[in-house]
Design a protein around this motif. Structure first.
Motif: not given
Length: 282
Positions: A15-16, A28-32, A46-49, A142-147
């Motif tokens: 993040i920094s 965050i989307h990729i992480e989810k 403990g991740g990005l989200l 938003t949902k976790a997809n490329i579009s």
């Protein structure tokens, strides 16, 4: 000082070192997506989200903008009669919430509304109240997809998702299927931003009411359509002063504007943005 919950040092470093806020949304989307994939040995704790939520919560409270601040200085009269949403409003929110679910997991009835299964898709649900001859279209965020990730990036750049034509054609399809019914539409977050763009551009859409739940808006770019929406009495706004994503409308909405409803902010910025805050269990 560190937050009380354990956050991964790698997430703090990521993040920094970001080059652009939009990069964080994509990561965050990729992480989810990795967290939800049962074939991947990955857990988001403990991740990005979680790290972003913790940092935003700290800023939200440390900067004097927490819920207690609003309460002390009576910035928003959350308990006033005109700020109470109706059961119909709650049903609209529940209908939008259903649009986030997979098609085979959606309920078929909410109050007097019955879902039209023949015309729904991954983004939209359509509901019919035969007694009042009304049809309601709901668009998810938003949902976790490329579009959706691409649409979020567009909004960060110019407040346009790039999917406006697709949404316009769908709303037009519903209008053609129910030419004699009263038509309404609702959306949350990314979807609400898209409805603003579509309805301000396409005046041939004959919808009587448009509900915007926490519309995601970049305050730095292209606010003409948002300003026009504020002047358009078809639009109903459902906002939270603790929502960093939709706070642009705080400065755009005049104090005397009708059909603006404020949810009470919590210490969790993600909850302040979520659709669930306007939904009763139905």
């Amino acid at each position: 000082k560190r937050p009380r919950n354990k956050l991964l040092p790698s997430a703090l470093h990521t993040i920094s070192d970001l080059d652009h806020p939009g990069t964080l949304a994509t990561l965050i989307h990729i992480e989810k997506a990795a967290h939800d994939d049962p074939t991947k040995d990955y857990h988001a704790g403990g991740g990005l989200l979680e790290t972003t939520t913790s940092l935003l919560s700290s800023l939200w409270n440390t900067a004097g903008l927490g819920p207690e601040f609003n309460s002390w200085f009576n910035f928003y009269d959350y308990d006033s009669p005109e700020n109470k949403i109706s059961n119909t409003d709650k049903e609209y929110a529940e209908i939008v919430q259903q649009s986030y679910k997979d098609k085979d997991e959606r309920t078929n009835e909410i109050g007097d509304w019955v879902r039209d299964e023949s015309i729904g898709n991954d983004k939209f649900t359509v509901w019919v109240d035969q007694q009042d001859d009304r049809v309601h279209v709901a668009l998810r965020g938003t949902k976790a997809n490329i579009s959706d990730m691409g649409s979020d990036m567009h909004i960060l750049l110019n407040n346009k998702s790039g999917n406006e034509q697709e949404i316009y054609e769908y709303l037009e399809e519903v209008q053609d299927k129910y030419p004699d019914s009263m038509l309404d539409a609702s959306a949350h977050s990314l979807g609400a931003n898209q409805l603003v763009e579509v309805f301000e551009k396409h005046k041939d859409l004959n919808y009587d009411r448009v509900n915007l739940f926490a519309p995601g808006t970049n305050p730095m770019w292209g606010l003409d359509n948002s300003k026009n929406a504020v002047q358009d009495d078809r639009f109903y706004f459902y906002l939270n002063s603790g929502d960093l994503v939709s706070n642009t409308f705080i400065s755009l909405l005049p104090s005397e504007r009708e059909h603006v409803y404020w949810a009470k902010p919590s210490h969790d910025p993600l909850s302040n943005h979520g659709i669930a805050q306007w939904v009763d269990t139905i």
